[in-house]
Every structure is written in structure tokens, then in C-alpha cells.
Design a protein around this motif. Structure first.
Motif, PDB file in Angstrom:
ATOM      1  N   GLY A   1     -10.461   4.808   6.169  1.00 53.21           N
ATOM      2  CA  GLY A   1     -10.015   3.999   5.039  1.00 53.21           C
ATOM      3  C   GLY A   1      -9.231   2.765   5.435  1.00 53.21           C
ATOM      4  O   GLY A   1      -9.347   1.713   4.807  1.00 53.21           O
TER       5      GLY A   1
ATOM      6  N   SER B   1     -10.353  -0.980   4.436  1.00 55.63           N
ATOM      7  CA  SER B   1      -9.440  -1.860   3.710  1.00 55.63           C
ATOM      8  C   SER B   1      -9.271  -3.188   4.435  1.00 55.63           C
ATOM      9  O   SER B   1      -9.364  -4.258   3.824  1.00 55.63           O
TER      10      SER B   1
ATOM     11  N   GLU C   1     -12.635 -11.072  -5.371  1.00 62.83           N
ATOM     12  CA  GLU C   1     -12.720  -9.745  -5.982  1.00 62.83           C
ATOM     13  C   GLU C   1     -13.755  -8.882  -5.261  1.00 62.83           C
ATOM     14  O   GLU C   1     -13.544  -7.681  -5.070  1.00 62.83           O
TER      15      GLU C   1
ATOM     16  N   ARG D   1     -12.090  -7.455  -2.393  1.00 65.96           N
ATOM     17  CA  ARG D   1     -11.120  -6.437  -2.809  1.00 65.96           C
ATOM     18  C   ARG D   1     -11.823  -5.129  -3.169  1.00 65.96           C
ATOM     19  O   ARG D   1     -11.340  -4.045  -2.841  1.00 65.96           O
ATOM     20  N   LEU D   2     -12.973  -5.225  -3.821  1.00 66.92           N
ATOM     21  CA  LEU D   2     -13.742  -4.017  -4.143  1.00 66.92           C
ATOM     22  C   LEU D   2     -14.198  -3.313  -2.862  1.00 66.92           C
ATOM     23  O   LEU D   2     -14.099  -2.089  -2.738  1.00 66.92           O
TER      24      LEU D   2
ATOM     25  N   ALA E   1     -12.777  -3.508  -0.021  1.00 65.67           N
ATOM     26  CA  ALA E   1     -11.573  -2.971   0.623  1.00 65.67           C
ATOM     27  C   ALA E   1     -11.190  -1.603   0.062  1.00 65.67           C
ATOM     28  O   ALA E   1     -10.605  -0.786   0.769  1.00 65.67           O
ATOM     29  N   THR E   2     -11.534  -1.346  -1.198  1.00 67.03           N
ATOM     30  CA  THR E   2     -11.209  -0.044  -1.795  1.00 67.03           C
ATOM     31  C   THR E   2     -12.205   1.034  -1.396  1.00 67.03           C
ATOM     32  O   THR E   2     -12.049   2.187  -1.799  1.00 67.03           O
ATOM     33  N   GLY E   3     -13.230   0.656  -0.632  1.00 69.28           N
ATOM     34  CA  GLY E   3     -14.234   1.636  -0.213  1.00 69.28           C
ATOM     35  C   GLY E   3     -15.445   1.665  -1.117  1.00 69.28           C
ATOM     36  O   GLY E   3     -16.237   2.606  -1.064  1.00 69.28           O
ATOM     37  N   ASP E   4     -15.629   0.637  -1.943  1.00 67.49           N
ATOM     38  CA  ASP E   4     -16.746   0.583  -2.893  1.00 67.49           C
ATOM     39  C   ASP E   4     -18.054   0.307  -2.143  1.00 67.49           C
ATOM     40  O   ASP E   4     -18.390  -0.838  -1.841  1.00 67.49           O
TER      41      ASP E   4
ATOM     42  N   VAL F   1     -11.403  -4.471  -9.282  1.00 69.71           N
ATOM     43  CA  VAL F   1     -10.553  -3.418  -8.764  1.00 69.71           C
ATOM     44  C   VAL F   1      -9.563  -3.046  -9.859  1.00 69.71           C
ATOM     45  O   VAL F   1      -8.907  -3.906 -10.431  1.00 69.71           O
TER      46      VAL F   1
ATOM     47  N   PRO G   1      -6.171  -1.313 -10.630  1.00 70.12           N
ATOM     48  CA  PRO G   1      -4.971  -0.818  -9.921  1.00 70.12           C
ATOM     49  C   PRO G   1      -4.719   0.654 -10.234  1.00 70.12           C
ATOM     50  O   PRO G   1      -4.987   1.102 -11.336  1.00 70.12           O
ATOM     51  N   GLU G   2      -4.208   1.352  -9.226  1.00 68.79           N
ATOM     52  CA  GLU G   2      -3.832   2.742  -9.452  1.00 68.79           C
ATOM     53  C   GLU G   2      -2.691   2.773 -10.454  1.00 68.79           C
ATOM     54  O   GLU G   2      -1.902   1.837 -10.559  1.00 68.79           O
TER      55      GLU G   2
END
Length: 171
Positions: free
Chosen positions: A86, A90, A119, A122-123, A125-128, A164, A166-167
Motif C-alpha cells: 500500500g 500510494s 484526481e 489520487r484515485l 494512490a488509494t489502490g483503485d 477520492v 475521504p475516510e
């Protein structure tokens, strides 16, 4: 583009100030680039006048080289994805996001789709995985393809429908 020393010229333009993934040098990246680049095919596909005299601004070469850096980072991302790393996914995704600001990209697009490209990274980077596949397809990098159609994902990213999230508790 038909010059006999084109390879040397391209190599001299390598943006060595753009970082590559750990273990990859610009000499490696150039070797990967030249393993795919076919000067004759490039001329044939761009020779609109039919006289074999294809000229290109240095910006075209700079974009090709920045794209090679992106390709190296996406390779690192897929390797990290397969290892379930991960942190590396990222890092690679964030570099891809920032690549929208690299000099040749900025000069050629003048900011068009800038936020969408940020974006996209960023997607990734989240593992998408789907976003990574769509990014590869968008750039016509078939070596990454899993054979599925990601045009809807691309459309959603470019229109802002896929972002993305946010959590909870983070903004």
C-alpha cells in the motif's frame, strides 16, 4: 524526426530532474523507451505531406519522455499492487497525480484537465485498480491491460463523477 542521431538527441532531453521509482534510473527508462520507439513507424504515421520530412517541436519529445516517467511509475504501482504494498501504491499514485504539473505536460495542456489528472493520481494512490487500468488505457499503454473496457471509469474520472472519498473524520 528523421535525423540519424535522433536517439542521442532524445536521450539528451531526458528530464533527469523528474524522479523515477527506486531502482529505476533514467538510463533504464530510456532503454525501455527505445525498446518501443520505432523512428520509421513514427515518421510513417506523422508524415502528412508524404515527403518523409517530419519535424516536431522539442516539446513533443519532452512529452514522450515525461510519459515514459509516468509509465515507470505505473509499472511500479502495478508491481506494488501485486505485492499488496500500500505504501508504494500510494507513493506511485501521488507522483502520477503530481505529474500533471511536470513542465512539458503543463506547457502542452496549459492546465486543461489539470484537476481531473490530479484526481486520477489520487484515485490510483488509494489502490483503485480500475483507475490505474483506465489511466493505462487513456495513455494507450496496452502492456498493462487486463483486457477489460475501462471507458466508463475514464469518463467518470474526467467528468468528476469518480473522486477520492475521504475516510470518515478526514477531510
Amino acid at each position: 524526426m528523421g535525423a540519424s542521431d535522433l536517439d542521442q538527441y532524445i536521450a539528451s532531453r531526458a528530464p533527469r530532474d523528474i524522479a523515477l521509482p527506486d531502482g529505476v534510473t533514467w538510463d533504464d527508462a530510456l532503454a525501455h523507451f527505445f525498446s518501443r520507439f520505432d523512428q520509421d513507424a513514427y515518421i510513417a504515421s506523422n508524415d502528412l505531406g508524404g515527403n518523409g520530412q517530419v519535424q516536431a517541436e522539442s516539446l513533443v519529445i519532452d512529452i514522450m519522455l515525461e510519459n515514459q516517467a509516468r509509465r515507470e511509475w505505473l509499472t511500479a504501482w502495478f508491481d506494488a499492487y501485486n505485492r499488496k504494498d500500500g505504501a508504494m501504491m500510494s507513493k506511485a499514485g501521488l507522483v502520477l497525480s503530481q505529474s500533471a504539473d511536470w513542465p512539458a505536460e503543463a506547457a502542452s495542456t496549459r492546465g486543461a484537465y489539470l484537476e481531473q489528472m490530479h484526481e486520477w493520481g489520487r484515485l490510483i494512490a488509494t489502490g483503485d485498480y480500475e483507475a490505474a487500468q483506465a489511466f493505462a488505457t487513456y495513455h494507450e499503454w496496452s502492456e498493462f491491460s487486463d483486457g477489460k473496457d475501462y471507458s466508463v471509469v475514464t469518463g467518470d474520472i474526467l467528468t468528476g463523477a469518480r473522486v477520492v472519498v475521504p475516510e470518515e473524520g478526514n477531510s
